[in-house]
Design a protein around this motif. Structure first.
Motif, PDB file in Angstrom:
ATOM      1  N   TYR A  31       0.839  -1.205   0.000  1.00  0.00           N
ATOM      2  CA  TYR A  31       0.000   0.000   0.000  1.00  0.00           C
ATOM      3  C   TYR A  31       0.875   1.257   0.000  1.00  0.00           C
ATOM      4  O   TYR A  31       0.668   2.179  -0.791  1.00  0.00           O
ATOM      5  CB  TYR A  31      -0.925  -0.042   1.220  1.00  0.00           C
ATOM      6  N   GLY A  32       1.869   1.274   0.860  1.00  0.00           N
ATOM      7  CA  GLY A  32       2.771   2.428   0.932  1.00  0.00           C
ATOM      8  C   GLY A  32       3.565   2.619  -0.344  1.00  0.00           C
ATOM      9  O   GLY A  32       3.783   3.743  -0.793  1.00  0.00           O
ATOM     10  N   LEU A  33       4.007   1.508  -0.947  1.00  0.00           N
ATOM     11  CA  LEU A  33       4.767   1.612  -2.186  1.00  0.00           C
ATOM     12  C   LEU A  33       3.910   2.139  -3.338  1.00  0.00           C
ATOM     13  O   LEU A  33       4.388   2.906  -4.167  1.00  0.00           O
ATOM     14  CB  LEU A  33       5.371   0.254  -2.549  1.00  0.00           C
ATOM     15  N   VAL A  34       2.642   1.741  -3.366  1.00  0.00           N
ATOM     16  CA  VAL A  34       1.745   2.262  -4.407  1.00  0.00           C
ATOM     17  C   VAL A  34       1.534   3.765  -4.214  1.00  0.00           C
ATOM     18  O   VAL A  34       1.557   4.534  -5.180  1.00  0.00           O
ATOM     19  CB  VAL A  34       0.405   1.497  -4.419  1.00  0.00           C
ATOM     20  N   LEU A  35       1.362   4.191  -2.969  1.00  0.00           N
ATOM     21  CA  LEU A  35       1.202   5.629  -2.714  1.00  0.00           C
ATOM     22  C   LEU A  35       2.485   6.387  -3.050  1.00  0.00           C
ATOM     23  O   LEU A  35       2.436   7.492  -3.605  1.00  0.00           O
ATOM     24  CB  LEU A  35       0.790   5.870  -1.268  1.00  0.00           C
ATOM     25  N   LEU A  36       3.639   5.802  -2.736  1.00  0.00           N
ATOM     26  CA  LEU A  36       4.917   6.424  -3.081  1.00  0.00           C
ATOM     27  C   LEU A  36       5.078   6.524  -4.594  1.00  0.00           C
ATOM     28  O   LEU A  36       5.533   7.548  -5.116  1.00  0.00           O
ATOM     29  CB  LEU A  36       6.066   5.625  -2.464  1.00  0.00           C
ATOM     30  N   ALA A  37       4.694   5.469  -5.303  1.00  0.00           N
ATOM     31  CA  ALA A  37       4.743   5.503  -6.767  1.00  0.00           C
ATOM     32  C   ALA A  37       3.815   6.584  -7.305  1.00  0.00           C
ATOM     33  O   ALA A  37       4.143   7.275  -8.277  1.00  0.00           O
ATOM     34  CB  ALA A  37       4.373   4.143  -7.345  1.00  0.00           C
ATOM     35  N   GLY A  38       2.659   6.756  -6.659  1.00  0.00           N
ATOM     36  CA  GLY A  38       1.741   7.814  -7.068  1.00  0.00           C
ATOM     37  C   GLY A  38       2.350   9.192  -6.881  1.00  0.00           C
ATOM     38  O   GLY A  38       2.191  10.073  -7.728  1.00  0.00           O
TER      39      GLY A  38
END
Length: 184
Positions: A31-38
């Motif tokens: 979840y955090g990595l997806v938000l970071l990618a965003g």
């Protein structure tokens, strides 16, 4: 296109990102990595927007005179823009159509990929968007405007590019993705 890729409403990228983050609530690392990618996507879209829309108004070379395109050349991007808006504004109906058209699509898969407008634009998803935009804007200003970012950009400009470099970066990215998928 940039707003959709950046995951901003009312475009399809926003709904897609909401579906992905919603499915990762039980996995904090992913979840955090997806938000970071965003956030990285927002930062890169800010950079690209500056290149394409502010070129000629800064120290960059002025734009060439615009060329006339045939009317038919505007049809594909217009159709894509309409689809990006339709998916963002009508996520349920478009999701049902896409799920039914997919191989193996049936009633159970159709329901899973058909969020309601209330789900897609929930306060939680809008708060995630706000955090992503703030983080991406901050990342952009740190990278593009900060001293460390300027040094990194100067190094990147000095690096030679070619097919070997592009292939090495592609392989490194794929390996990093496989490692990340294995860890998650």
């Amino acid at each position: 296109g940039a707003l959709s890729i950046g995951g901003l409403p009312p475009f399809n990228g926003y709904v897609s990102k909401g579906l992905v983050t919603g499915s990762l609530k039980g996995q904090p690392l992913a979840y955090g990595l997806v938000l970071l990618a965003g956030a990285g996507t927002v930062a890169s879209m800010l950079k690209l927007s500056g290149i394409f829309f502010l070129r000629g108004t800064t120290h960059a070379a002025p734009l060439d005179a615009p060329r006339r395109l045939p009317a038919a050349a505007y049809l594909p991007p217009t159709l894509l823009a309409i689809l990006c808006l339709a998916t963002g504004l009508l996520p349920g109906p478009v999701g049902r159509i896409l799920a039914a058209a997919a191989p193996g699509g049936g009633p159970e898969s159709t329901a899973a990929f058909a969020p309601t407008i209330a789900d897609a634009y929930s306060p939680l998803h809008l708060a995630e968007l706000g955090g992503t935009v703030v983080a991406g804007t901050g990342l952009y200003f740190l990278a593009a405007r900060g001293a460390a970012g300027r040094r990194l950009l100067a190094r990147l400009r000095q690096a030679t590019s070619g097919l070997n470099t592009a292939l090495a970066l592609l392989v490194a990215g794929l390996l990093a993705f496989v490692l990340l998928a294995w860890l998650v």
